[in-house]
Design a protein around this motif. Structure first.
Motif, PDB file in Angstrom:
ATOM      1  N   LYS A  39       0.842  -1.103   0.211  1.00 20.05           N
ATOM      2  CA  LYS A  39      -0.060   0.266  -0.019  1.00 20.05           C
ATOM      3  C   LYS A  39       1.389   1.136  -0.091  1.00 20.05           C
ATOM      4  CE  LYS A  39      -3.109   0.000   3.561  1.00 20.05           C
ATOM      5  NZ  LYS A  39      -4.040  -0.187   3.881  1.00 20.05           N
ATOM      6  N   GLN A  40       1.322   1.159   1.138  1.00 22.37           N
ATOM      7  CA  GLN A  40       2.928   2.221   1.122  1.00 22.37           C
ATOM      8  C   GLN A  40       3.988   2.538   0.172  1.00 22.37           C
ATOM      9  OE1 GLN A  40       1.879   4.674   3.961  1.00 22.37           O
ATOM     10  NE2 GLN A  40       2.669   5.590   2.096  1.00 22.37           N
ATOM     11  N   TYR A  41       4.171   1.105  -0.691  1.00 18.13           N
ATOM     12  CA  TYR A  41       4.767   2.128  -2.068  1.00 18.13           C
ATOM     13  C   TYR A  41       3.947   2.591  -3.162  1.00 18.13           C
ATOM     14  CZ  TYR A  41       7.243   0.694  -6.382  1.00 18.13           C
ATOM     15  OH  TYR A  41       8.307   0.328  -7.966  1.00 18.13           O
ATOM     16  N   LEU A  42       2.920   1.224  -3.236  1.00 17.67           N
ATOM     17  CA  LEU A  42       1.923   1.983  -4.537  1.00 17.67           C
ATOM     18  C   LEU A  42       1.694   3.498  -4.016  1.00 17.67           C
ATOM     19  CD1 LEU A  42      -0.341  -1.367  -4.825  1.00 17.67           C
ATOM     20  CD2 LEU A  42       1.442   0.210  -5.994  1.00 17.67           C
ATOM     21  N   LEU A  43       1.338   4.288  -3.142  1.00 11.23           N
ATOM     22  CA  LEU A  43       0.635   5.618  -3.102  1.00 11.23           C
ATOM     23  C   LEU A  43       1.994   6.527  -2.633  1.00 11.23           C
ATOM     24  CD1 LEU A  43      -1.062   4.765   0.587  1.00 11.23           C
ATOM     25  CD2 LEU A  43      -2.336   6.269  -1.797  1.00 11.23           C
ATOM     26  N   ASN A  44       2.956   5.595  -2.483  1.00  8.75           N
ATOM     27  CA  ASN A  44       4.184   6.837  -3.142  1.00  8.75           C
ATOM     28  C   ASN A  44       5.067   7.245  -4.509  1.00  8.75           C
ATOM     29  OD1 ASN A  44       4.371   7.182  -0.608  1.00  8.75           O
ATOM     30  ND2 ASN A  44       6.259   5.204   0.042  1.00  8.75           N
ATOM     31  N   ASN A  45       4.442   6.110  -5.574  1.00  6.55           N
ATOM     32  CA  ASN A  45       4.430   5.674  -6.489  1.00  6.55           C
ATOM     33  C   ASN A  45       3.646   5.636  -7.704  1.00  6.55           C
ATOM     34  OD1 ASN A  45       7.851   5.334  -6.730  1.00  6.55           O
ATOM     35  ND2 ASN A  45       6.854   3.795  -5.133  1.00  6.55           N
ATOM     36  N   MET A  46       2.161   6.257  -7.227  1.00  7.49           N
ATOM     37  CA  MET A  46       1.232   6.018  -8.470  1.00  7.49           C
ATOM     38  C   MET A  46       1.020   6.786  -9.482  1.00  7.49           C
ATOM     39  SD  MET A  46      -1.831   5.349  -7.946  1.00  7.49           S
ATOM     40  CE  MET A  46      -2.282   4.606  -6.450  1.00  7.49           C
ATOM     41  N   GLU A  47       2.405   7.428  -9.709  1.00  6.24           N
ATOM     42  CA  GLU A  47       2.759   8.075 -11.342  1.00  6.24           C
ATOM     43  C   GLU A  47       3.041   6.729 -11.862  1.00  6.24           C
ATOM     44  OE1 GLU A  47       6.612   8.155  -9.640  1.00  6.24           O
ATOM     45  OE2 GLU A  47       4.241   8.612  -8.643  1.00  6.24           O
ATOM     46  N   LYS A  48       3.278   5.638 -11.081  1.00 10.29           N
ATOM     47  CA  LYS A  48       3.814   4.345 -12.416  1.00 10.29           C
ATOM     48  C   LYS A  48       2.707   3.933 -12.461  1.00 10.29           C
ATOM     49  CE  LYS A  48       8.615   3.983 -10.226  1.00 10.29           C
ATOM     50  NZ  LYS A  48       9.623   3.665  -9.734  1.00 10.29           N
ATOM     51  N   TYR A  49       1.667   4.271 -11.802  1.00  9.55           N
ATOM     52  CA  TYR A  49       0.400   3.160 -11.630  1.00  9.55           C
ATOM     53  C   TYR A  49      -0.484   3.754 -12.226  1.00  9.55           C
ATOM     54  CZ  TYR A  49       4.316  -0.035 -10.067  1.00  9.55           C
ATOM     55  OH  TYR A  49       5.118  -0.925  -9.324  1.00  9.55           O
ATOM     56  N   PRO A  50      -0.838   4.702 -12.871  1.00  6.65           N
ATOM     57  CA  PRO A  50      -1.845   5.486 -12.619  1.00  6.65           C
ATOM     58  C   PRO A  50      -3.328   4.439 -13.432  1.00  6.65           C
ATOM     59  CG  PRO A  50      -0.660   5.696 -15.317  1.00  6.65           C
ATOM     60  CD  PRO A  50       0.307   4.654 -14.124  1.00  6.65           C
ATOM     61  N   LEU A 103      -4.493   2.672 -11.352  1.00  9.81           N
ATOM     62  CA  LEU A 103      -4.304   2.104  -9.851  1.00  9.81           C
ATOM     63  C   LEU A 103      -5.062   3.534  -9.157  1.00  9.81           C
ATOM     64  CD1 LEU A 103      -1.658   0.082  -8.797  1.00  9.81           C
ATOM     65  CD2 LEU A 103      -4.020  -0.732  -9.498  1.00  9.81           C
ATOM     66  N   SER A 104      -5.079   4.605  -9.867  1.00 11.17           N
ATOM     67  CA  SER A 104      -5.840   5.557  -9.260  1.00 11.17           C
ATOM     68  C   SER A 104      -7.193   5.407  -8.654  1.00 11.17           C
ATOM     69  CB  SER A 104      -5.501   6.599 -10.059  1.00 11.17           C
ATOM     70  OG  SER A 104      -6.584   6.534 -11.656  1.00 11.17           O
ATOM     71  N   GLN A 105      -7.704   4.862  -9.188  1.00 11.65           N
ATOM     72  CA  GLN A 105      -9.224   4.392  -8.671  1.00 11.65           C
ATOM     73  C   GLN A 105      -8.957   3.951  -7.836  1.00 11.65           C
ATOM     74  OE1 GLN A 105     -11.113   1.832 -10.927  1.00 11.65           O
ATOM     75  NE2 GLN A 105      -9.237   1.058 -12.407  1.00 11.65           N
ATOM     76  N   TYR A 106      -8.368   3.353  -7.262  1.00 12.11           N
ATOM     77  CA  TYR A 106      -8.759   2.590  -5.725  1.00 12.11           C
ATOM     78  C   TYR A 106      -7.459   3.687  -4.942  1.00 12.11           C
ATOM     79  CZ  TYR A 106     -10.098  -1.402  -8.495  1.00 12.11           C
ATOM     80  OH  TYR A 106     -10.393  -2.029  -9.460  1.00 12.11           O
ATOM     81  N   GLU A 107      -7.132   4.741  -4.731  1.00 13.04           N
ATOM     82  CA  GLU A 107      -6.175   5.532  -3.941  1.00 13.04           C
ATOM     83  C   GLU A 107      -6.756   5.116  -2.400  1.00 13.04           C
ATOM     84  OE1 GLU A 107      -3.298   9.862  -3.974  1.00 13.04           O
ATOM     85  OE2 GLU A 107      -4.498   9.096  -5.743  1.00 13.04           O
ATOM     86  N   SER A 108      -8.293   5.511  -2.435  1.00 14.97           N
ATOM     87  CA  SER A 108      -8.876   5.879  -1.276  1.00 14.97           C
ATOM     88  C   SER A 108      -9.000   4.526  -0.652  1.00 14.97           C
ATOM     89  CB  SER A 108     -10.185   6.035  -1.394  1.00 14.97           C
ATOM     90  OG  SER A 108     -10.932   4.846  -1.643  1.00 14.97           O
ATOM     91  N   TRP A 109      -8.916   3.398  -1.049  1.00 15.78           N
ATOM     92  CA  TRP A 109      -8.644   1.555  -0.406  1.00 15.78           C
ATOM     93  C   TRP A 109      -6.935   2.132   0.204  1.00 15.78           C
ATOM     94  CZ3 TRP A 109     -10.407  -2.781  -4.170  1.00 15.78           C
ATOM     95  CH2 TRP A 109     -11.384  -2.577  -4.504  1.00 15.78           C
ATOM     96  N   LEU A 110      -6.367   2.021  -1.069  1.00 18.37           N
ATOM     97  CA  LEU A 110      -5.057   2.137  -0.375  1.00 18.37           C
ATOM     98  C   LEU A 110      -4.401   3.070   1.058  1.00 18.37           C
ATOM     99  CD1 LEU A 110      -2.569   2.078  -4.274  1.00 18.37           C
ATOM    100  CD2 LEU A 110      -3.406   0.226  -2.409  1.00 18.37           C
ATOM    101  N   LYS A 111      -5.364   3.698   0.745  1.00 18.77           N
ATOM    102  CA  LYS A 111      -4.911   4.879   2.674  1.00 18.77           C
ATOM    103  C   LYS A 111      -5.876   4.692   3.738  1.00 18.77           C
ATOM    104  CE  LYS A 111      -3.697   9.225  -0.278  1.00 18.77           C
ATOM    105  NZ  LYS A 111      -4.968  10.648  -0.666  1.00 18.77           N
ATOM    106  N   ASN A 112      -6.829   3.869   2.711  1.00 18.85           N
ATOM    107  CA  ASN A 112      -7.635   3.387   4.889  1.00 18.85           C
ATOM    108  C   ASN A 112      -6.686   2.068   5.304  1.00 18.85           C
ATOM    109  OD1 ASN A 112      -9.530   2.076   6.368  1.00 18.85           O
ATOM    110  ND2 ASN A 112     -11.090   2.127   4.120  1.00 18.85           N
ATOM    111  N   PRO A 113      -6.431   2.407   6.001  1.00 18.76           N
ATOM    112  CA  PRO A 113      -5.387   1.344   7.236  1.00 18.76           C
ATOM    113  C   PRO A 113      -6.529   0.513   7.411  1.00 18.76           C
ATOM    114  CG  PRO A 113      -6.317   3.630   8.522  1.00 18.76           C
ATOM    115  CD  PRO A 113      -7.293   3.785   7.181  1.00 18.76           C
ATOM    116  N   LYS A 114      -7.431  -0.062   8.063  1.00 16.78           N
ATOM    117  CA  LYS A 114      -8.354  -0.878   7.758  1.00 16.78           C
ATOM    118  C   LYS A 114      -8.305  -1.766   6.397  1.00 16.78           C
ATOM    119  CE  LYS A 114     -11.107   0.187  11.388  1.00 16.78           C
ATOM    120  NZ  LYS A 114     -13.205   0.805  11.504  1.00 16.78           N
ATOM    121  N   TYR A 115      -8.263  -1.721   5.399  1.00 15.87           N
ATOM    122  CA  TYR A 115      -7.431  -2.594   4.120  1.00 15.87           C
ATOM    123  C   TYR A 115      -6.548  -3.322   3.798  1.00 15.87           C
ATOM    124  CZ  TYR A 115      -7.227  -3.073  -0.905  1.00 15.87           C
ATOM    125  OH  TYR A 115      -7.575  -4.243  -1.736  1.00 15.87           O
ATOM    126  N   ASN A 116      -6.825  -4.233   3.553  1.00 12.62           N
ATOM    127  CA  ASN A 116      -5.761  -5.331   3.558  1.00 12.62           C
ATOM    128  C   ASN A 116      -5.665  -5.935   1.919  1.00 12.62           C
ATOM    129  OD1 ASN A 116      -4.467  -8.028   3.140  1.00 12.62           O
ATOM    130  ND2 ASN A 116      -3.980  -7.695   5.156  1.00 12.62           N
TER     131      ASN A 116
END
Length: 185
Positions: A64-75, A77-90
């Motif tokens: 999650k942290q890697y994807l959030l820090n590198n979202m430009e490499k994974y455009p 996945l931008s639709q899932y950004e709120s999931w990745l920011k959710n501390p309860k999401y696994n």
């Protein structure tokens, strides 16, 4: 379960019980996976099984942290950004088992062959009451040199599929799909 019923009823499962899938069952599922067709008979697959809950949770957080820090490499996945920011999401759906399938790049057919093996595993698991879900997010970290070295995956292998697995919490209804697009008859 009859094969057509299994195919018609299989869905991605994201809610699992706490029951542990036995090593024997995992081995049987992998063996069934390797009954898949394989280009030129090369059988280019290799597997990593993770059943350490701490490692699974740690990999989820790191991914999650890697994807959030590198979202430009994974455009895509931008639709899932709120999931990745959710501390309860696994990303592994809090599963007790994660199965990773790697393909030997020396085979031109490794992606196809390993995808067919994954399909076999998913259908066989469904027939046993075990749910699975292909985890696309996992490719960000599970194909790294560090992860592969930790789990003994040779350099010539690349990640093809990662799936969360566990006994299903509830029986799901069959999926509804659009009519197939057939270009020519």
């Amino acid at each position: 379960m009859e094969v057509l019923e299994c195919i018609s009823g299989k869905r991605s499962v994201r809610a699992y019980t706490d029951e542990v899938i036995s090593k024997e069952t995992i081995t049987k599922l992998i063996e069934l996976g390797t009954k898949a067709s394989t280009g030129s008979g090369l059988e280019p697959w290799g597997f990593v099984v993770i059943q350490d809950k701490e490692e699974i949770d740690s990999l989820s957080e790191a991914t999650k942290q890697y994807l959030l820090n590198n979202m430009e490499k994974y455009p895509y996945l931008s639709q899932y950004e709120s999931w990745l920011k959710n501390p309860k999401y696994n990303i592994f759906n809090n599963a007790g088992t994660v199965l990773v399938i790697y393909g030997n790049k020396e085979s031109h057919w490794h992606v196809y062959d390993c995808s067919l093996a994954a399909g076999n595993i998913m259908l066989a698991a469904h027939s046993m009451g075990i749910g699975t879900c292909w985890i696309g997010f996992a490719e960000a970290l599970l194909n790294t040199k560090e992860f592969k070295e930790k789990h003994g995956v040779p350099e010539k292998y690349e990640l093809v599929s990662t799936m969360s697995m566990g006994y299903m919490k509830t029986k799901m209804t069959p999926p509804e799909r659009k009519k197939p697009l057939i270009f020519s008859k």
